[in-house]
Design a protein around this motif. Structure first.
Motif, short mmCIF file in Angstrom:
data_model
loop_
_atom_site.label_atom_id
_atom_site.label_comp_id
_atom_site.label_asym_id
_atom_site.label_seq_id
_atom_site.Cartn_x
_atom_site.Cartn_y
_atom_site.Cartn_z
N GLN A 1 0.83 -1.21 0.00
CA GLN A 1 0.00 0.00 0.00
C GLN A 1 0.87 1.26 0.00
OE1 GLN A 1 -3.59 -0.72 2.85
NE2 GLN A 1 -2.02 -2.19 3.50
N ARG A 2 2.04 1.17 -0.62
CA ARG A 2 3.04 2.23 -0.51
C ARG A 2 2.54 3.60 -0.96
NH1 ARG A 2 5.79 2.84 -5.72
NH2 ARG A 2 7.50 3.90 -4.63
N HIS A 3 1.69 3.64 -1.98
CA HIS A 3 1.22 4.93 -2.47
C HIS A 3 0.15 5.55 -1.57
CE1 HIS A 3 3.56 4.94 -6.12
NE2 HIS A 3 3.12 3.73 -6.44
N ASP A 4 -0.46 4.74 -0.70
CA ASP A 4 -1.47 5.26 0.22
C ASP A 4 -0.85 5.85 1.49
OD1 ASP A 4 -3.53 4.38 -1.45
OD2 ASP A 4 -3.56 2.39 -0.52
N VAL A 5 0.41 5.54 1.73
CA VAL A 5 1.04 5.91 3.00
C VAL A 5 1.37 7.40 3.03
CG1 VAL A 5 3.09 5.60 4.45
CG2 VAL A 5 1.95 3.60 3.42
N LEU A 6 0.82 8.11 4.03
CA LEU A 6 1.08 9.53 4.20
C LEU A 6 1.95 9.82 5.41
CD1 LEU A 6 -2.42 11.11 3.37
CD2 LEU A 6 -0.49 10.65 1.84
N ARG A 7 2.05 8.87 6.32
CA ARG A 7 2.94 9.03 7.46
C ARG A 7 3.45 7.65 7.89
NH1 ARG A 7 -2.36 9.45 9.29
NH2 ARG A 7 -2.84 8.57 11.35
N VAL A 8 4.69 7.64 8.34
CA VAL A 8 5.35 6.41 8.75
C VAL A 8 5.79 6.58 10.19
CG1 VAL A 8 7.36 4.90 8.38
CG2 VAL A 8 6.15 5.89 6.41
N GLY B 1 17.55 8.11 2.72
CA GLY B 1 16.26 8.49 2.16
C GLY B 1 15.38 7.33 1.76
N ILE B 2 15.63 6.14 2.30
CA ILE B 2 14.89 4.96 1.85
C ILE B 2 13.40 5.08 2.13
CG2 ILE B 2 15.23 3.69 4.02
CD1 ILE B 2 15.24 2.24 0.41
N ILE B 3 13.02 5.79 3.19
CA ILE B 3 11.59 5.90 3.52
C ILE B 3 10.84 6.61 2.40
CG2 ILE B 3 9.93 6.98 5.10
CD1 ILE B 3 11.86 6.36 7.38
N THR B 4 11.36 7.74 1.95
CA THR B 4 10.65 8.47 0.89
C THR B 4 10.86 7.82 -0.48
OG1 THR B 4 12.54 9.99 0.87
CG2 THR B 4 10.57 10.70 2.04
N ARG B 5 11.90 7.04 -0.65
CA ARG B 5 12.07 6.32 -1.91
C ARG B 5 11.06 5.18 -2.05
NH1 ARG B 5 18.14 5.18 -0.84
NH2 ARG B 5 17.74 3.37 -2.16
N ILE B 6 10.76 4.53 -0.94
CA ILE B 6 9.78 3.43 -0.96
C ILE B 6 8.36 3.96 -0.78
CG2 ILE B 6 9.02 1.32 0.21
CD1 ILE B 6 11.55 0.83 -1.27
N TRP B 7 8.20 4.91 0.12
CA TRP B 7 6.87 5.47 0.40
C TRP B 7 6.90 6.96 0.03
CZ3 TRP B 7 9.37 2.16 3.94
CH2 TRP B 7 8.80 0.88 4.05
N PRO B 8 6.75 7.29 -1.24
CA PRO B 8 7.04 8.64 -1.74
C PRO B 8 6.09 9.72 -1.25
CG PRO B 8 6.01 7.30 -3.46
CD PRO B 8 6.31 6.38 -2.32
N ASN B 9 4.92 9.36 -0.74
CA ASN B 9 3.95 10.37 -0.31
C ASN B 9 4.02 10.67 1.19
OD1 ASN B 9 2.87 10.59 -2.95
ND2 ASN B 9 1.70 8.72 -2.62
N THR B 10 5.02 10.13 1.85
CA THR B 10 5.16 10.34 3.30
C THR B 10 5.40 11.81 3.61
OG1 THR B 10 6.15 8.14 3.50
CG2 THR B 10 6.38 9.62 5.38
N LYS B 11 4.60 12.35 4.53
CA LYS B 11 4.70 13.76 4.88
C LYS B 11 5.50 13.99 6.15
CE LYS B 11 0.39 15.04 2.56
NZ LYS B 11 -0.88 15.80 2.67
N TYR B 12 5.51 13.02 7.05
CA TYR B 12 6.27 13.17 8.29
C TYR B 12 6.42 11.81 8.95
CZ TYR B 12 1.79 12.98 10.85
OH TYR B 12 0.58 12.60 11.36
N LEU B 13 7.32 11.75 9.93
CA LEU B 13 7.49 10.56 10.76
C LEU B 13 6.75 10.77 12.07
CD1 LEU B 13 11.33 9.88 10.32
CD2 LEU B 13 9.42 9.09 8.88
#
Length: 623
Positions: A234-241, A310-322
């Motif tokens: 669901q990588r494209h749905d992820v907005l925060r990790v 930067g692996i988090i934003t490379r895998i989950w590109p829509n992440t806005k914050y941790l």
């Protein structure tokens, strides 16, 4: 009490939610559900003292018939003056006899007028064992209320979070039963296993990529693996990790580093590895996992190069914050999180403990160094002991919530619905300002804690005992520990304790070799394990069951190193007459000095002993 209502006052409430710098103006009208929660925050913080008075009256009225309050001579009184005059300030050790009776099966109203539903195991320890905090059923309602306030605040700063999902790595930990049959478990495990969490209504702001079954799986590998698979799919749905603690998120990244090939293979085939055996987990993941060649190719391309920046934003590109706690001991992980996330902001949203949930960060997107929490006055009754009075334990110096002073540091003292009265939590807080009439606090430190990697808390006395126990193994070799210090090393994942030893030889040793040369590697390795065996049960559980702490390391330094350390401190202004060797070091130049003098390094060769059913002589045995 005044209540803010209407559209015109809603915008005023939003403007007052933070001091400088103000939140960005909402781009659209605040959703009515959020506006209601924001009005609630405004109401209780504007009337903090009145809310606190009401809360104390409620607590004392419902617990009036308890053995503890009757012994205090309260005689049913619910006013502040009588409470202050009659009820002493206490520590966990003061309450142990009462808690032991409850754990052993005494169901009379000892501390709480409501039945104790379970024990929450604190990450703090007493005599090496987890503290047991009694709780009652309706505490879950208060915790749920505080959780419900987080996203309305966050939506002011990061709009649109209801349009995606959260990849939060959430886990349950082992639980036990006391001799009286009550469950004893960590507070988050209690919440995740409650009907409040399992049967929660759909909330677009708290829509997780992890199915509930994957969170509730007790096997750490299966839980992490299945949550990672679902997060990748669901990588494209992820907005925060996020995870609860920064260390937990870093363990997830390390897990990806170690298991990306198998994860890619599963996504390519659309089937879950046989290593995940839990039937409910397999069923839950089957509803999400499908063959996906494009995702498989991406994972292999991004993970095979060895470049994890930067692996988090490379895998989950829509992440806005941790979404992680990076205050207190967790601050040591900030540079690593910045590396893996490509510099994403980090949000610390809530301040809570096993004893009580306290408050919210009303500026959740501020820099981690500026995080302050606003105490929500409806959660319990809060008093504050000035740190300069903490040593004497003088309850007459306790200050009410609404009367603390900006810039001062206090130890937090709480009175809860579950029956803790004027209980010293052990957190030291600094007042940074006020939101309306409610003070805002910055977490400064945990009292007496030297070392902490995650939920573990090791104090100086415990570290001293561990060093003494391990040093007994040196005696047959004619060596002894002459000085030591320590650090919580987080340059590797998971982090681990590093103990620096300077050894003294009691027999002839080659010039310049130091006593370390007289002790063989196997003995020094065994010293590492012996230290671990001497540490508290929270540390040992983190090593054995959770894998959140790595093997303890002893670094033997050459003779004279601690004299150099003293010289360095004196060169920076320390008094030679008052200098004491620090038992824990965090200042990078000092760590560099110590590391430059290391002659050998040794790691614990095995896991220490730990089992969920170990006996605790301090709080009753657990089964």
């Amino acid at each position: 009490m005044a209540v803010i209502t209407g559209a015109s006052t809603t915008s005023a409430a939003l403007r007052s939610l933070a001091s400088s710098p103000p939140p960005p103006p909402p781009t659209a009208a605040v959703k009515e559900g959020n506006a209601e929660k924001l009005r609630f925050i405004e109401e209780i913080t504007s009337n903090a003292d009145a809310v606190q008075e009401r809360v104390l009256e409620e607590i004392l009225a419902r617990n009036a018939g308890t053995e503890y309050l009757l012994n205090c001579g309260l005689a049913g009184a619910t006013d502040r003056a009588t409470f202050r005059a009659k009820v002493p300030m206490v520590t966990y050790e003061d309450l142990q006899p009462y808690i032991r009776r409850i754990a052993d099966g005494d169901r009379s109203p000892i501390l709480s007028g409501h039945p104790v539903s379970e024990f929450l195991t604190s990450s703090g320890t007493s005599a090496g064992e987890r503290k047991l905090m009694p709780t009652i059923e309706d505490e879950l309602d208060r915790r749920q209320l505080l959780y419900s306030l987080q996203m309305p605040v966050m939506d002011l700063y990061v709009p649109g979070l209801d349009k995606g999902k959260a990849l939060h790595f959430l886990f349950v930990k082992s639980e036990t039963r006391t001799p009286g049959g009550l469950t004893a478990r960590p507070v988050l495990t209690s919440y995740y296993k409650s009907s409040h969490f399992k049967n929660r209504p759909f909330d677009a702001y708290n829509n997780y990529t992890s199915p509930t079954a994957t969170i509730l799986c007790a096997d750490a590998f299966q839980s992490m693996y299945s949550q990672m698979v679902c997060g990748l799919c669901q990588r494209h749905d992820v907005l925060r990790v996020g995870a609860v603690f920064a260390s937990g998120l870093l363990r997830a990244i390390r897990f990806l580093q170690l298991n990306w090939e198998q994860l890619a293979a599963d996504i390519e085939a659309g089937t879950l590895t046989p290593r995940v055996t839990d039937a409910s987990v397999r069923e839950a993941v089957a509803g999400i996992l499908r063959p996906d060649a494009e995702l498989t190719e991406l994972i292999r391309a991004e993970c095979s190069t060895g470049d994890w920046g930067g692996i988090i934003t490379r895998i989950w590109p829509n992440t806005k914050y941790l979404d992680v706690i990076v205050t207190g001991a967790m601050a040591q992980y900030i540079p690593t999180l910045k590396y893996y996330s490509g510099g994403l902001p980090m949000a610390c949203t809530m301040y809570a403990s096993s004893e009580c949930y306290f408050g919210l960060n009303l500026r959740p997107m501020c820099d981690p160094s500026e995080v302050s929490y606003t105490i929500m006055p409806n959660m319990g009754y809060f008093e504050f002991l000035p740190v300069d009075a903490a040593a004497s334990g003088d309850a007459s110096q306790l200050v009410d919530l609404a009367r603390v002073e900006v810039g001062r540091e206090y130890e937090l003292v709480i009175t809860t619905y579950a029956g803790l009265n004027r209980y010293r939590v052990g957190d030291v807080l600094r007042v940074t300002g006020f939101h309306n009439a409610a003070p805002q606090f910055r977490f400064v430190r945990r009292k007496n804690v030297l070392l902490s990697i995650e939920s573990d808390k090791t104090d100086e006395a415990e570290l001293q005992r561990a060093v003494e126990r391990a040093s007994e193994l040196l005696r047959p070799h004619g060596a002894a520990v002459v000085e030591y210090t320590s650090q919580a090393c987080t340059t590797s994942i998971p982090g681990h304790y590093v103990i620096y030893w300077e050894l003294l030889a009691k027999g002839p040793v080659a010039a310049g070799a130091g006593a370390g040369a007289a002790v063989d590697k196997e003995t020094l390795d065994a010293c590492c394990l012996e230290m671990e065996e001497a540490l508290n049960t929270v540390y040992r559980q983190s090593r054995v069951a959770d894998g959140s702490i790595g093997p303890l390391e002893i670094r033997v330094v050459r003779p004279g190193t601690f004299e150099e350390l003293m010289d360095y401190a004196i060169s920076r202004g320390a008094s030679i007459n008052q200098y004491k060797v620090p038992r824990c070091v965090t200042f990078p130049p000092i760590i560099e000095l110590l590391d430059s003098r290391v002659v050998s390094a040794h790691f614990s060769p095995a896991l220490p002993h730990w089992a969920p059913g170990q006996r605790s002589d301090q709080t009753g045995s657990v089964e």
